[in-house]
Design a protein around this motif. Sequence first.
Motif, PDB file in Angstrom:
ATOM      1  N   PRO A 176       0.821  -1.215   0.000  1.00 33.59           N
ATOM      2  CA  PRO A 176       0.000   0.000   0.000  1.00 33.59           C
ATOM      3  C   PRO A 176       0.854   1.264   0.000  1.00 33.59           C
ATOM      4  O   PRO A 176       0.346   2.346  -0.272  1.00 33.59           O
ATOM      5  CB  PRO A 176      -0.822  -0.135   1.285  1.00 33.59           C
ATOM      6  CG  PRO A 176      -0.100  -1.123   2.126  1.00 33.59           C
ATOM      7  CD  PRO A 176       0.611  -2.033   1.183  1.00 33.59           C
ATOM      8  N   LEU A 177       2.146   1.119   0.297  1.00 36.40           N
ATOM      9  CA  LEU A 177       3.031   2.282   0.324  1.00 36.40           C
ATOM     10  C   LEU A 177       3.704   2.534  -1.027  1.00 36.40           C
ATOM     11  O   LEU A 177       4.548   3.414  -1.139  1.00 36.40           O
ATOM     12  CB  LEU A 177       4.090   2.119   1.421  1.00 36.40           C
ATOM     13  CG  LEU A 177       3.514   1.996   2.834  1.00 36.40           C
ATOM     14  CD1 LEU A 177       4.627   1.781   3.851  1.00 36.40           C
ATOM     15  CD2 LEU A 177       2.713   3.251   3.193  1.00 36.40           C
ATOM     16  N   ASP A 178       3.330   1.757  -2.040  1.00 34.71           N
ATOM     17  CA  ASP A 178       3.812   2.040  -3.388  1.00 34.71           C
ATOM     18  C   ASP A 178       2.886   3.061  -4.028  1.00 34.71           C
ATOM     19  O   ASP A 178       1.655   2.912  -3.987  1.00 34.71           O
ATOM     20  CB  ASP A 178       3.802   0.767  -4.251  1.00 34.71           C
ATOM     21  CG  ASP A 178       4.846  -0.227  -3.778  1.00 34.71           C
ATOM     22  OD1 ASP A 178       5.802   0.199  -3.104  1.00 34.71           O
ATOM     23  OD2 ASP A 178       4.676  -1.424  -4.070  1.00 34.71           O
ATOM     24  N   GLU A 179       3.491   4.079  -4.624  1.00 38.24           N
ATOM     25  CA  GLU A 179       2.647   5.095  -5.255  1.00 38.24           C
ATOM     26  C   GLU A 179       2.143   4.624  -6.612  1.00 38.24           C
ATOM     27  O   GLU A 179       1.088   5.011  -7.063  1.00 38.24           O
ATOM     28  CB  GLU A 179       3.413   6.407  -5.404  1.00 38.24           C
ATOM     29  CG  GLU A 179       2.511   7.564  -5.836  1.00 38.24           C
ATOM     30  CD  GLU A 179       3.150   8.921  -5.625  1.00 38.24           C
ATOM     31  OE1 GLU A 179       2.625   9.897  -6.144  1.00 38.24           O
ATOM     32  OE2 GLU A 179       4.178   8.996  -4.930  1.00 38.24           O
TER      33      GLU A 179
END
Lengths: 208, 101
Positions: free
Chosen positions: A106-109
Amino acid sequence: MAYSDLERDDPITLRLAFAPKPEGARAVSLAVRTFLAESGVDPRELFSYELCVAEASINAIEYAEGPARGLRPTIEVILTPEKLEIRLIDYTPGFDLPKKIAAPSPLDERGRGLFLIQSVMDEVLYIRGRRENALIMRKFRASGGGGPVFKKDAKDNPLVATPDVEYPLDDTDPFQVHPDVDEQEETAEKDLVRKFCWESLGQLIGAS
Amino acid sequence: MKIETQGTCLSISEIPELTAVNSAQFREKVRTALSDSPSVIEINLSQTRFMDSSGLGALFALYRATTPGNTTVLRLLNPIPEVQQLLELTQMQQLFEIVTR
């Protein structure tokens, strides 16, 4: 086999070229959604197919290079009672599609597009060509006049309701499911070669 | 898109869709509004009929912009079922408080 032995197959089809910019990609995803809705596809599935077309279309634009950035990608939709197939022809350098893309953090843009497509579709193939490539996305549907029974909570595929019945396989099924991936790719390649041959033949006839 | 500030709460609503077409505009508008240092940010998704990975990226950018202090509450209000499933599938629901009112 004689020509008279061939059986004409008339799926519902849509073919659109779109402007190579985000607005063009959005327009084509909306057009496919409308087309599928008007063709009787379950309304609960429309969002997911719209999403797949949106993701594939934007990739086709973003990754095009040089003069290819001005070429209009093409989307083809083929709908039969057994199958939905969406093909996107792009003019990018292409890429090697992993068989299964892991869920991104979820922390990948970025980097969710192909994962989403694989999450929705039953088969996703990418065929690289010299001048163009084809992303083929398939969703198998239950056949039969009464329509499929859909699960409301498919854990393995939460974005789309999946049929609760087995797909009948027999020799007359033009879209027989091949369990072997290599066979699937071979079939898709044959489809492309067949298409190319017909187009070349058409150009020859037109030129003569 | 409508952006309102009520006290320390920043409310963003009337977002028909969040896609590659408008995600940059969304980021820019919200970034400007963040200068007031809100303690709560509520994004009303009840009218958002469609969202793609660019839209998810815009939400993540908002998360990233507010995490340094880690005191801002990020709340997504009333997403339609398809958008909620999209948030769950991509695990983005871990970054936001999803509220149905």
